[in-house]
Structures are given as structure tokens and as C-alpha cells.
Scaffold this motif. Structure first.
Motif, PDB file in Angstrom:
ATOM      1  N   ALA A  26       0.824  -1.343   0.050  1.00  0.00           N
ATOM      2  CA  ALA A  26       0.051  -0.067  -0.083  1.00  0.00           C
ATOM      3  C   ALA A  26       0.820   1.209   0.219  1.00  0.00           C
ATOM      4  N   VAL A  27       0.290   2.282  -0.399  1.00  0.00           N
ATOM      5  CA  VAL A  27       1.051   3.546  -0.678  1.00  0.00           C
ATOM      6  C   VAL A  27       1.457   4.008   0.928  1.00  0.00           C
ATOM      7  N   SER A  28       0.555   3.993   1.822  1.00  0.00           N
ATOM      8  CA  SER A  28       0.850   4.340   3.183  1.00  0.00           C
ATOM      9  C   SER A  28       2.207   3.328   3.866  1.00  0.00           C
ATOM     10  N   ASN A  29       2.203   2.168   3.176  1.00  0.00           N
ATOM     11  CA  ASN A  29       3.367   1.449   3.704  1.00  0.00           C
ATOM     12  C   ASN A  29       4.869   1.765   3.027  1.00  0.00           C
ATOM     13  N   VAL A  30       4.960   2.138   1.867  1.00  0.00           N
ATOM     14  CA  VAL A  30       5.810   2.531   1.097  1.00  0.00           C
ATOM     15  C   VAL A  30       6.252   3.981   1.740  1.00  0.00           C
ATOM     16  N   VAL A  31       5.237   5.082   1.976  1.00  0.00           N
ATOM     17  CA  VAL A  31       5.778   6.253   2.526  1.00  0.00           C
ATOM     18  C   VAL A  31       6.191   5.857   3.878  1.00  0.00           C
ATOM     19  N   GLU A  32       5.681   5.057   4.677  1.00  0.00           N
ATOM     20  CA  GLU A  32       6.405   4.647   5.856  1.00  0.00           C
ATOM     21  C   GLU A  32       7.649   4.280   5.948  1.00  0.00           C
ATOM     22  N   ALA A  33       7.801   3.344   5.008  1.00  0.00           N
ATOM     23  CA  ALA A  33       9.261   2.950   4.699  1.00  0.00           C
ATOM     24  C   ALA A  33      10.359   3.719   4.290  1.00  0.00           C
ATOM     25  N   GLY A  34       9.754   4.544   3.263  1.00  0.00           N
ATOM     26  CA  GLY A  34      10.635   5.960   3.030  1.00  0.00           C
ATOM     27  C   GLY A  34      10.975   6.647   3.699  1.00  0.00           C
ATOM     28  N   ALA A  35      10.237   7.074   4.821  1.00  0.00           N
ATOM     29  CA  ALA A  35      10.153   8.024   6.105  1.00  0.00           C
ATOM     30  C   ALA A  35      11.281   7.493   7.068  1.00  0.00           C
ATOM     31  N   SER A  36      11.158   6.165   7.182  1.00  0.00           N
ATOM     32  CA  SER A  36      12.293   5.563   7.903  1.00  0.00           C
ATOM     33  C   SER A  36      13.443   5.437   7.395  1.00  0.00           C
ATOM     34  N   LEU A  37      13.474   5.098   6.078  1.00  0.00           N
ATOM     35  CA  LEU A  37      14.894   5.118   5.578  1.00  0.00           C
ATOM     36  C   LEU A  37      15.453   6.453   5.643  1.00  0.00           C
ATOM     37  N   GLN A  38      14.887   7.577   5.278  1.00  0.00           N
ATOM     38  CA  GLN A  38      15.240   9.173   5.131  1.00  0.00           C
ATOM     39  C   GLN A  38      15.636   9.312   6.765  1.00  0.00           C
ATOM     40  N   ALA A  39      14.719   8.882   7.671  1.00  0.00           N
ATOM     41  CA  ALA A  39      15.364   9.481   8.998  1.00  0.00           C
ATOM     42  C   ALA A  39      16.240   8.860   9.534  1.00  0.00           C
ATOM     43  N   PHE A  40      16.880   7.928   8.890  1.00  0.00           N
ATOM     44  CA  PHE A  40      18.109   7.318   9.411  1.00  0.00           C
ATOM     45  C   PHE A  40      19.397   7.437   8.213  1.00  0.00           C
ATOM     46  N   GLY A  41      19.023   8.484   7.572  1.00  0.00           N
ATOM     47  CA  GLY A  41      20.251   9.079   6.643  1.00  0.00           C
ATOM     48  C   GLY A  41      20.315   8.294   5.367  1.00  0.00           C
ATOM     49  N   VAL A  42      19.536   7.385   5.044  1.00  0.00           N
ATOM     50  CA  VAL A  42      19.476   6.544   3.762  1.00  0.00           C
ATOM     51  C   VAL A  42      18.648   7.485   2.786  1.00  0.00           C
ATOM     52  N   ASN A  43      19.331   7.417   1.686  1.00  0.00           N
ATOM     53  CA  ASN A  43      18.634   8.163   0.402  1.00  0.00           C
ATOM     54  C   ASN A  43      17.458   7.115   0.076  1.00  0.00           C
ATOM     55  N   SER A  44      16.290   7.662   0.621  1.00  0.00           N
ATOM     56  CA  SER A  44      15.019   7.144   0.226  1.00  0.00           C
ATOM     57  C   SER A  44      14.741   6.904  -1.140  1.00  0.00           C
ATOM     58  N   GLU A  45      14.683   7.786  -1.859  1.00  0.00           N
ATOM     59  CA  GLU A  45      14.503   7.890  -3.317  1.00  0.00           C
ATOM     60  C   GLU A  45      15.234   6.964  -4.066  1.00  0.00           C
ATOM     61  N   LYS A  46      16.465   6.720  -3.740  1.00  0.00           N
ATOM     62  CA  LYS A  46      17.434   5.665  -4.207  1.00  0.00           C
ATOM     63  C   LYS A  46      17.181   4.461  -3.867  1.00  0.00           C
ATOM     64  N   MET A  47      16.835   4.330  -2.711  1.00  0.00           N
ATOM     65  CA  MET A  47      16.605   2.810  -1.940  1.00  0.00           C
ATOM     66  C   MET A  47      15.171   2.229  -1.714  1.00  0.00           C
ATOM     67  N   ILE A  48      14.210   2.981  -1.948  1.00  0.00           N
ATOM     68  CA  ILE A  48      12.896   2.381  -1.347  1.00  0.00           C
ATOM     69  C   ILE A  48      12.645   1.435  -2.626  1.00  0.00           C
ATOM     70  N   LYS A  49      12.880   1.508  -3.840  1.00  0.00           N
ATOM     71  CA  LYS A  49      12.601   0.393  -4.745  1.00  0.00           C
ATOM     72  C   LYS A  49      13.314  -0.839  -4.541  1.00  0.00           C
ATOM     73  N   PRO A  50      14.645  -0.757  -4.398  1.00  0.00           N
ATOM     74  CA  PRO A  50      15.166  -2.088  -3.928  1.00  0.00           C
ATOM     75  C   PRO A  50      14.718  -2.577  -2.595  1.00  0.00           C
ATOM     76  N   VAL A  51      14.554  -1.941  -1.666  1.00  0.00           N
ATOM     77  CA  VAL A  51      13.869  -2.477  -0.338  1.00  0.00           C
ATOM     78  C   VAL A  51      12.722  -2.984  -0.640  1.00  0.00           C
ATOM     79  N   ALA A  52      11.910  -2.522  -1.234  1.00  0.00           N
ATOM     80  CA  ALA A  52      10.337  -2.967  -1.682  1.00  0.00           C
ATOM     81  C   ALA A  52      10.517  -4.275  -2.632  1.00  0.00           C
ATOM     82  N   ASP A  53      11.227  -4.174  -3.369  1.00  0.00           N
ATOM     83  CA  ASP A  53      11.449  -5.450  -4.442  1.00  0.00           C
ATOM     84  C   ASP A  53      12.061  -6.564  -3.660  1.00  0.00           C
TER      85      ASP A  53
END
Length: 124
Positions: A59-86
Motif C-alpha cells: 500500500a502507498v501508506s506502507n511505502v511512504v512509511e518505509a521511505g520515511a524510515s529510511l530517510q530518518a536514518f540518513g538513507v537516500n530513500s528515493e534511491k533505496m525504496i524501490k530495491p528495499v520494496a522489491d
């Protein structure tokens, strides 16, 4: 007589669900805006996460939550959210849990790296 009443009840539930979803999306956009410090950047991130969510079973809400988690810990969420989701989809994991695990790993390696650097300089 029962048919129109059931139809009206179904339409009411659909409308209520749409309003709830719209409110949830606004809350997610607000969270990203607060994280980035910019309405434009928060909206852009939300749109990007929304596009990525469309290519995953999450769900979009889960992907946003995951992206926010990555971003909060200094991970480039735009670059890493797709590989993490896959990876999460492939392994049958929740994308939020997978992002949290990646964030913890990054934090662990950062501590190790900093500890190693500090030990080297302690000798001088």
C-alpha cells in the motif's frame, strides 16, 4: 425496495472510504513535508513513493512509511525504496520492516566505522 437501500449504503461506504483515504494521503504528505522542511519536496517525495507503490504489492501508506524510515536514518530513500520494496516482496516481508532492518544495518555500520576511525586516531 431493498435493492436501492443496499446500493445507497454501498455508495455511502465507498464515499466514506474515499474520504478516509484522502485524509490518510494528506497526513502522509504532511509527514514528508515536515521531514524535508519543504511542501514542494514533501509532495515530490509522496508522488515518487506513490509511483513506486504502484509497482509493488504494498500500500502507498506502507511505502511512504518505509521511505520515511529510511530517510530518518540518513538513507537516500528515493534511491533505496524501490530495491528495499522489491526485496521485501521477494522475501515475503513487510516493506516497513525491511526498511527498518536496512536502517538499523546502516546505523550499525556507521558506528563500526566511526569506532574504527576513532581507534586509529587514538594512537597518535
Amino acid at each position: 425496495v431493498l435493492g436501492p437501500a443496499m446500493l445507497a449504503g454501498g455508495l455511502f461506504k465507498l464515499g466514506k472510504s474515499a474520504i478516509s483515504t484522502a485524509g490518510e494521503f494528506e497526513a502522509l504528505k504532511t509527514r514528508l513535508t515536515a521531514m524535508t522542511g519543504s511542501l514542494k519536496e514533501g509532495t515530490r517525495l509522496f508522488d515518487n513513493f506513490n509511483k513506486i507503490a504502484a509497482t509493488t504489492p504494498f500500500a502507498v501508506s506502507n511505502v511512504v512509511e518505509a521511505g520515511a524510515s529510511l530517510q530518518a536514518f540518513g538513507v537516500n530513500s528515493e534511491k533505496m525504496i524501490k530495491p528495499v520494496a522489491d526485496l521485501a516482496a521477494f522475501m515475503g516481508l513487510d516493506v516497513v520492516d525491511a526498511a527498518g532492518a536496512m536502517s538499523r544495518c546502516r546505523r550499525h555500520f556507521e558506528r563500526k566505522r566511526n569506532s574504527s576511525v576513532n581507534k586509529r586516531f587514538a594512537r597518535y
